[in-house]
Each structure stands twice: as C-alpha cells, then as structure tokens.
Scaffold this motif. Structure first.
Motif, PDB file in Angstrom:
ATOM      1  N   PRO A   6       0.805  -1.223   0.000  1.00  0.00           N
ATOM      2  CA  PRO A   6       0.000   0.000   0.000  1.00  0.00           C
ATOM      3  C   PRO A   6       0.837   1.272   0.000  1.00  0.00           C
ATOM      4  CG  PRO A   6      -0.200  -1.182   2.101  1.00  0.00           C
ATOM      5  CD  PRO A   6       0.497  -2.094   1.160  1.00  0.00           C
ATOM      6  N   GLN A   7       2.019   1.249   0.635  1.00  0.00           N
ATOM      7  CA  GLN A   7       2.871   2.440   0.637  1.00  0.00           C
ATOM      8  C   GLN A   7       3.376   2.746  -0.778  1.00  0.00           C
ATOM      9  OE1 GLN A   7       3.347  -0.115   2.972  1.00  0.00           O
ATOM     10  NE2 GLN A   7       2.173   1.043   4.503  1.00  0.00           N
ATOM     11  N   LEU A   8       3.790   1.703  -1.499  1.00  0.00           N
ATOM     12  CA  LEU A   8       4.242   1.898  -2.873  1.00  0.00           C
ATOM     13  C   LEU A   8       3.078   2.337  -3.758  1.00  0.00           C
ATOM     14  CD1 LEU A   8       6.617   1.659  -4.858  1.00  0.00           C
ATOM     15  CD2 LEU A   8       5.931  -0.719  -5.254  1.00  0.00           C
ATOM     16  N   ALA A   9       1.918   1.725  -3.541  1.00  0.00           N
ATOM     17  CA  ALA A   9       0.742   2.117  -4.314  1.00  0.00           C
ATOM     18  C   ALA A   9       0.458   3.608  -4.150  1.00  0.00           C
ATOM     19  CB  ALA A   9      -0.463   1.286  -3.880  1.00  0.00           C
ATOM     20  N   ALA A  10       0.548   4.102  -2.923  1.00  0.00           N
ATOM     21  CA  ALA A  10       0.287   5.523  -2.676  1.00  0.00           C
ATOM     22  C   ALA A  10       1.285   6.402  -3.422  1.00  0.00           C
ATOM     23  CB  ALA A  10       0.339   5.804  -1.174  1.00  0.00           C
ATOM     24  N   MET A  11       2.531   5.957  -3.516  1.00  0.00           N
ATOM     25  CA  MET A  11       3.544   6.722  -4.241  1.00  0.00           C
ATOM     26  C   MET A  11       3.179   6.878  -5.713  1.00  0.00           C
ATOM     27  SD  MET A  11       7.070   5.171  -2.613  1.00  0.00           S
ATOM     28  CE  MET A  11       8.056   5.960  -3.897  1.00  0.00           C
ATOM     29  N   PHE A  12       2.483   5.887  -6.267  1.00  0.00           N
ATOM     30  CA  PHE A  12       2.083   5.931  -7.673  1.00  0.00           C
ATOM     31  C   PHE A  12       0.651   6.445  -7.849  1.00  0.00           C
ATOM     32  CE2 PHE A  12       5.695   3.077  -8.062  1.00  0.00           C
ATOM     33  CZ  PHE A  12       6.251   3.468  -9.279  1.00  0.00           C
ATOM     34  N   GLY A  13       0.024   6.913  -6.766  1.00  0.00           N
ATOM     35  CA  GLY A  13      -1.327   7.438  -6.855  1.00  0.00           C
ATOM     36  C   GLY A  13      -2.392   6.381  -7.030  1.00  0.00           C
ATOM     37  N   VAL A  14      -2.100   5.146  -6.609  1.00  0.00           N
ATOM     38  CA  VAL A  14      -3.035   4.032  -6.752  1.00  0.00           C
ATOM     39  C   VAL A  14      -3.748   3.814  -5.423  1.00  0.00           C
ATOM     40  CG1 VAL A  14      -3.282   1.565  -7.205  1.00  0.00           C
ATOM     41  CG2 VAL A  14      -1.664   2.942  -8.555  1.00  0.00           C
ATOM     42  N   ALA A  15      -5.085   3.803  -5.446  1.00  0.00           N
ATOM     43  CA  ALA A  15      -5.888   3.587  -4.244  1.00  0.00           C
ATOM     44  C   ALA A  15      -6.900   2.484  -4.511  1.00  0.00           C
ATOM     45  CB  ALA A  15      -6.600   4.875  -3.835  1.00  0.00           C
ATOM     46  N   LEU A  16      -7.366   1.840  -3.450  1.00  0.00           N
ATOM     47  CA  LEU A  16      -8.363   0.773  -3.566  1.00  0.00           C
ATOM     48  C   LEU A  16      -9.766   1.364  -3.757  1.00  0.00           C
ATOM     49  CD1 LEU A  16      -7.157  -1.601  -0.707  1.00  0.00           C
ATOM     50  CD2 LEU A  16      -6.701  -1.804  -3.164  1.00  0.00           C
ATOM     51  N   PRO A  17     -10.627   0.686  -4.508  1.00  0.00           N
ATOM     52  CA  PRO A  17     -10.329  -0.469  -5.352  1.00  0.00           C
ATOM     53  C   PRO A  17      -9.533  -0.022  -6.569  1.00  0.00           C
ATOM     54  CG  PRO A  17     -12.567   0.253  -5.738  1.00  0.00           C
ATOM     55  CD  PRO A  17     -12.049   1.096  -4.601  1.00  0.00           C
ATOM     56  N   SER A  18      -8.740  -0.926  -7.109  1.00  0.00           N
ATOM     57  CA  SER A  18      -7.845  -0.543  -8.193  1.00  0.00           C
ATOM     58  C   SER A  18      -7.906  -1.533  -9.342  1.00  0.00           C
ATOM     59  CB  SER A  18      -6.405  -0.471  -7.675  1.00  0.00           C
ATOM     60  OG  SER A  18      -5.491  -0.181  -8.730  1.00  0.00           O
TER      61      SER A  18
END
Length: 317
Positions: free
Chosen positions: A51-63
C-alpha cells in the motif's frame, strides 16, 4: 459491460479478480483502446502487494491492474489529436491495462502508434522496460569505448538495457544466474554470476576495468561498481529507491525521452533488437501470469492476451 482485472485489498496474485465493469467511452480529446495484450512488470505486482508503494504511484483501492498495453483505437473523441478508429496503438496506463477497454488522453506522452511489422504482444512488452532501460543508460552516458556492467541483465528491463548498450557501441557485462548465461550471450552480453565475489569475477572478465554500470534489480551491482572505482555519476539504479548508495543516479522510465520509443521500435523493425516474450496467458489466467512473472525466473516478458470470452472460475460478483 466489459471486463477488467481489479483488486479490493492489497496482497499477492490471489487478490486479483476478473470482474464485469461498466464499459468506458472516449470523451473530447480522448481515445478508447480495445486492449488486445497487456505486458506485466515487477512494479505491477509490487504496487498490488504494497500500500505504501501504491500511494507513491497514486493508486488507491479499489484498483485496476497493469500498466503496459497494446490494442486498437475503437472510439475517438472530438479533438483526439489525429487518432482515428482502427489505429493500432500501445502505451502505458497506470493500474488500468488489464482490461477489455481503457480510455486515454490522445495527447498523452504514454500513447504511441504501433508500427506495421510489430505485433501487439511485442508492443505490449515495450513501454516500461524499454523506456526504463533507455533512461538507465542515458543517465550514465553509455557509448562507444565503455565497458558497462548491467545488474539484473536477464530481467525484463535488462534484456533491453543489454541490447541498447550494445547498439550504442559499448561492451556489456551482465549479472545473472548461471542458468541464464546462454540466453544473455545470445543478446550480446558477457554473463557473470551475481552474489558474493562479484567484484572478483568482474575483474577477471574485464581486467581493464568497468567504466559505467546500471543496477536494474537492487544495489549489489551499484555497490560493486563503486568498489571497482567507477565514478558515482556513471552508475545508475532503477530499483534502489530515491536514495541509492554512494550518490549514484536513481532514474526510471518516467525520465526517459518519449522519442526513445521510436528508436526502440526502429531497432526492432531493423532486426537489431529482439523482444523475448517468455510466456503468454489469457486474461482469465491473470493470477497464473503474475505468479510466473513475480518469480523472477522468466527469460523475457510475460504478456496477457485478451479476448471476449470469460471463464466463470475467475469472475467475481
């Protein structure tokens, strides 16, 4: 309705679901792409799991899932920048590639025309790996007379970095496991086993020294190059985070000149660069495809292909 791979919680391949979703449509300045192939990259499953890496790329759930894609424009909004229905295209769309359709701004730097002579499975393997390799080599100025040490040479980015460095006139030493040595020699690299003793093995292969290096996996190659006396400004990393060891240069595909993609496709068409596609899977087997790619033992790219059939085993309500 159309299909898309989605996940509603972070985790491994088991969280990926193939779902029916509303069909998107192109608006003004946009094109809709009917996706025919999606190339997998380590960042895809890393984002899904972290989730930390996802946030860096602007990715949030659901994805959604995946970045690299190839397909055909089947809708073009008003002012769509010269694209027309029927144009073959490829490119990148963060967390949206593994789907029947995706909508892109026609003016996006991440959308390219697919040249005649390049199939969709190959085109879907190009954006992340091709541009990341180009950026890694541009950061160190690899060229004629250089002896370049490439860390992770048999991986998805590595196969491009090896070949692009060779096309630039450099001698290439590539770190890998012994089982990939024949594969790397076929790409023009001189393989060397990674792990303890790497510096000694590199010295034996290149007694005249290494002049530049790029680390495509972690930090071992970068640290080895520093120990061999390579200046920090001639060492790049793409997977060591924003603060790599010894002041070496951190870079990535986002820093590449988009014009590099034309050079890559031109080299493919001229037969001077090959794109090994190690395996293909239908979209219904996305979990199997990700499991194979995440194992990091494939020689080349893993590509998911799309059709309009559905396997109920992989559909979620």
């Amino acid at each position: 309705m159309s299909r898309a791979v989605v996940y509603t919680e972070f985790g491994g391949p088991e969280v990926l679901q193939l779902r029916d979703v509303p069909e998107p449509h192109a608006g003004p300045g946009e094109v809709r792409v009917r996706v025919t192939a999606a190339g997998l990259n380590p960042m895809d499953w890393a984002i899904c799991a972290n989730p930390q890496l996802a946030a860096m790329f602007g990715v949030a759930l659901p994805s959604g899932f995946g970045y690299d894609f190839a397909g055909v424009v089947d809708e073009a909004g008003e002012g769509a920048g010269g694209f027309a229905v029927g144009d073959r295209v490829f490119g990148g769309a963060m967390a949206r590639a593994a789907a029947d359709f995706l909508v892109m701004p026609a003016a996006s730097d991440a959308l390219f025309r697919t040249p005649d002579g390049i199939g969709d499975e190959v085109a879907a393997a190009l954006p992340v790996c091709g541009l990341t390799a180009a950026a890694a080599l541009a950061a160190i100025g690899a060229g004629p007379g250089d002896t370049v040490l490439v860390g992770g040479a048999a991986g998805g980015v590595g196969v491009f970095a090896v070949q692009l460095a060779r096309l630039a006139g450099a001698r290439v030493l590539g770190t890998a496991s012994p089982g990939t040595f024949a594969f790397l020699r076929g790409l023009g690299a001189e393989p060397v086993a990674y792990g303890p003793g790497l510096a000694e093995r590199v010295r034996a292969l290149a007694p005249g020294g290494v002049t530049a290096a790029t680390d495509l996996f972690g930090t071992e190659t970068a640290e080895t190059a520093l120990g061999l006396g390579v200046p920090a400004e001639r060492i790049s990393t793409v997977a060591a985070g924003p603060n790599p060891p010894g002041g070496v240069r951190a870079t990535g595909g986002s820093e590449a000149d988009p014009a590099e993609m034309e050079r890559i496709t031109g080299a493919i068409l001229a037969g001077r660069l090959t794109v090994p596609v190690a395996a293909t899977f239908p979209l219904e087997r996305i979990r199997d495809a990700v499991t194979l790619q995440a194992g990091r033992h494939v020689h080349g790219k893993v590509v998911v292909t799309l059709s309009r059939t559905s396997d109920p085993k992989f559909l979620a309500s």
